[in-house]
Scaffold this active site. Structure first.
Site, short mmCIF file in Angstrom:
data_model
loop_
_atom_site.label_atom_id
_atom_site.label_comp_id
_atom_site.label_asym_id
_atom_site.label_seq_id
_atom_site.Cartn_x
_atom_site.Cartn_y
_atom_site.Cartn_z
N ASP A 10 -49.02 -35.41 -12.76
CA ASP A 10 -47.88 -36.28 -13.03
C ASP A 10 -47.56 -36.23 -14.53
O ASP A 10 -48.38 -36.64 -15.36
CB ASP A 10 -48.26 -37.71 -12.60
CG ASP A 10 -47.17 -38.72 -12.90
OD1 ASP A 10 -47.27 -39.86 -12.43
OD2 ASP A 10 -46.21 -38.36 -13.62
N ASN A 24 -30.15 -35.83 -15.26
CA ASN A 24 -28.80 -35.45 -14.83
C ASN A 24 -27.86 -35.70 -16.00
O ASN A 24 -28.26 -36.29 -17.00
CB ASN A 24 -28.37 -36.23 -13.58
CG ASN A 24 -28.37 -37.73 -13.84
OD1 ASN A 24 -27.71 -38.21 -14.76
ND2 ASN A 24 -29.16 -38.46 -13.06
N GLY A 32 -36.75 -38.34 -8.50
CA GLY A 32 -37.67 -37.26 -8.93
C GLY A 32 -38.39 -37.58 -10.23
O GLY A 32 -38.76 -38.72 -10.51
N ASP A 34 -37.20 -37.61 -13.16
CA ASP A 34 -36.35 -38.48 -13.98
C ASP A 34 -36.71 -39.94 -13.71
O ASP A 34 -36.95 -40.74 -14.63
CB ASP A 34 -34.89 -38.20 -13.60
CG ASP A 34 -33.89 -38.76 -14.61
OD1 ASP A 34 -32.68 -38.66 -14.36
OD2 ASP A 34 -34.33 -39.29 -15.65
N SER A 117 -35.07 -28.23 -12.22
CA SER A 117 -34.07 -27.85 -11.22
C SER A 117 -34.63 -27.45 -9.86
O SER A 117 -33.86 -27.10 -8.96
CB SER A 117 -33.19 -26.68 -11.73
OG SER A 117 -32.17 -27.19 -12.56
N TYR A 121 -32.11 -30.34 -7.34
CA TYR A 121 -31.07 -29.36 -7.70
C TYR A 121 -31.24 -28.03 -6.97
O TYR A 121 -30.43 -27.12 -7.13
CB TYR A 121 -31.02 -29.16 -9.21
CG TYR A 121 -30.29 -30.28 -9.95
CD1 TYR A 121 -29.80 -31.39 -9.25
CD2 TYR A 121 -30.11 -30.25 -11.32
CE1 TYR A 121 -29.16 -32.42 -9.91
CE2 TYR A 121 -29.45 -31.26 -12.00
CZ TYR A 121 -28.96 -32.36 -11.27
OH TYR A 121 -28.30 -33.37 -11.92
N1 APR Z 1 -44.41 -35.20 -12.78
C1 APR Z 1 -44.13 -33.86 -12.80
N2 APR Z 1 -43.22 -33.28 -12.02
C2 APR Z 1 -42.57 -34.09 -11.13
C3 APR Z 1 -42.79 -35.47 -11.05
C4 APR Z 1 -43.76 -36.02 -11.92
N3 APR Z 1 -44.04 -37.32 -11.94
N4 APR Z 1 -41.98 -35.98 -10.07
C5 APR Z 1 -41.29 -34.94 -9.56
N5 APR Z 1 -41.66 -33.80 -10.18
C6 APR Z 1 -41.18 -32.42 -9.95
C7 APR Z 1 -40.57 -32.12 -8.61
O1 APR Z 1 -41.57 -31.92 -7.62
C8 APR Z 1 -39.85 -30.82 -8.94
O2 APR Z 1 -40.75 -29.72 -8.84
O3 APR Z 1 -40.15 -32.14 -10.86
C9 APR Z 1 -39.45 -31.00 -10.40
C10 APR Z 1 -37.97 -31.22 -10.61
O4 APR Z 1 -37.46 -31.95 -9.48
P1 APR Z 1 -36.41 -33.14 -9.69
O5 APR Z 1 -37.10 -34.26 -10.34
O6 APR Z 1 -35.77 -33.37 -8.38
O7 APR Z 1 -35.36 -32.57 -10.74
P2 APR Z 1 -34.21 -31.50 -10.54
O8 APR Z 1 -34.45 -30.58 -9.40
O9 APR Z 1 -34.04 -30.89 -11.91
O10 APR Z 1 -32.96 -32.38 -10.19
C11 APR Z 1 -32.48 -33.26 -11.18
O11 APR Z 1 -32.77 -35.14 -9.73
O12 APR Z 1 -34.07 -36.95 -10.20
C12 APR Z 1 -32.77 -36.49 -10.23
O13 APR Z 1 -31.75 -37.66 -12.04
C13 APR Z 1 -32.25 -36.41 -11.63
O14 APR Z 1 -30.03 -35.97 -10.91
C14 APR Z 1 -31.18 -35.37 -11.46
C15 APR Z 1 -31.79 -34.40 -10.47
#
Ligand code: APR
Length: 333
Positions: A10, A24, A32, A34, A117, A121
């Site tokens: 994490d 975003n 996610g 974020d 992403s 995404y």
């Molecule tokens: N620590 C590390 N990695 C994480 C965590 C965490 N706590 N939580 C999620 N992830 C990973 C996910 O498993 C994925 O492999 O982060 C990676 C990116 O996934 P997303 O968080 O969905 O981000 P992304 O694909 O770039 O999409 C961005 O999602 O959360 C929203 O606000 C964000 O609109 C934006 C979009």
């Protein structure tokens, strides 16, 4: 040499100078990673993000980390995967590059990335892993500020993709320390004796290694003749070296050698990709080199990599030795 580490976990728990958020465009939080970062940082993070007026895809902005163990958060906005038709690869690479540039500008030394992403995404994970690793690798080759880059994987698929891609990644390390200079000179001696004796004879190899690839000669070229040397590492093993020098509008590839057992494993192609990047960064229009006319294998290898043969060039290298070469060049598009 800056280290790259691949871990599972994490990102909000990591103690690094900055963690990167896959945000975003609004920078006002989401799901996610974020969402996890905003929850762990506390409400002050949202307040700070509101002052940033959003962020376009491929760019990065920085805020404090507030209640996070890491003092800074670098917010970057990855591309939404549209099937690969909207410059997604370039935009994703830009996320890593701009985040590293921001961290360097802030004097930060350790940074952790999520797999940008590859969640909401929808960016294909295998391609994203390679883009992330190669972009960071290329940046670290010339950066002395960043000491550690952690790729923090949150799911098993990304973890195994990153680990297998990293095991095959060619790393380039700029030769700066006395240890690197000695290692480069030792590599030169091994490679020149295993490769050039059948072409130019032992006596000339000895003369050239002593006069042009001794530690003193390499140090002098780096310190007084504007040459840049890079060691190539493959599977954590020193596998070759590169020497380049800007000459007018050209980037002169003075040396590019790979140890015998690693030839034919794609290091040549990786090396030329890296050299082309250095040429572009230096604003050079062409990469030029000279290769011995009897070095048929190298001539063919460079032609396979797109170099043209621009004709013979003879160089007197002293002590009665003359280098009978072809000059070859490749546009640094
Ligand atoms: N620590 C590390 N990695 C994480 C965590 C965490 N706590 N939580 C999620 N992830 C990973 C996910 O498993 C994925 O492999 O982060 C990676 C990116 O996934 P997303 O968080 O969905 O981000 P992304 O694909 O770039 O999409 C961005 O999602 O959360 C929203 O606000 C964000 O609109 C934006 C979009």
């Amino acid at each position: 040499m800056a280290r790259i580490e691949i871990i599972s976990g994490d990102i909000t728990k990591l103690h690094v100078d900055a963690i990167v958020n896959a945000a975003n465009a609004s920078l006002l939080g989401g799901g996610g990673v974020d969402g996890a970062i905003h929850r762990a940082a506390g409400p002050e993070l949202l307040t700070a993000c509101k002052l940033l007026n959003g962020c376009v895809a491929g760019e990065a902005k920085i805020t404090p980390g507030f209640r996070l163990p890491s003092p800074f958060v670098i917010h970057t906005v990855g591309p939404v995967w549209e099937g690969g038709t909207c410059d997604e690869n370039k935009l994703l690479a830009s996320c890593y590059l701009k985040s590293l540039e921001l961290a360097s500008a802030k004097g930060l030394r350790t940074i952790a990335f999520p797999n940008i992403s590859t969640g909401v995404y929808g960016f294909p994970k295998p391609v994203a892993a390679l883009i992330a690793l190669e972009t960071v690798r290329d940046y670290l080759a010339n950066s002395s500020e960043i000491e550690l880059v952690i790729f923090c994987c949150f799911d098993e698929e990304n973890l195994s993709l990153y680990k297998s891609a990293f095991s095959e990644l060619v790393l380039f390390e700029k030769v700066l320390t006395e240890q690197d200079i000695t290692l480069t000179s030792d590599l030169a001696s091994v490679i020149w004796n295993e490769h050039y004796v059948p072409i130019i004879g032992q006596a000339q190899v000895d003369y050239m290694v002593t006069n042009f690839q001794s530690p003193d000669a390499i140090r002098n070229q780096i310190q007084h003749e504007n040459y840049k040397y890079y060691l190539l590492y493959h599977q954590s093993e020193p596998s070759g070296y590169i020497s380049i020098k800007q000459m007018g509008e050209d980037l002169f590839l003075s040396k590019f050698y790979v140890i015998k057992k690693k030839r034919g494993t794609g290091l040549g192609k990786e090396g030329i990709k890296f050299i082309t990047l250095q040429a572009r960064d230096a604003g050079a229009k062409r990469i030029t080199l000279t290769v011995n006319v009897n070095n048929i294998n190298s001539i063919k290898a460079y032609q396979r990599l797109g170099f043209t043969n621009d004709g013979p060039v003879v160089t007197d290298i002293g002590a009665g030795y003359v280098m009978d070469d072809y000059k070859m060049s490749l546009p640094a598009l």
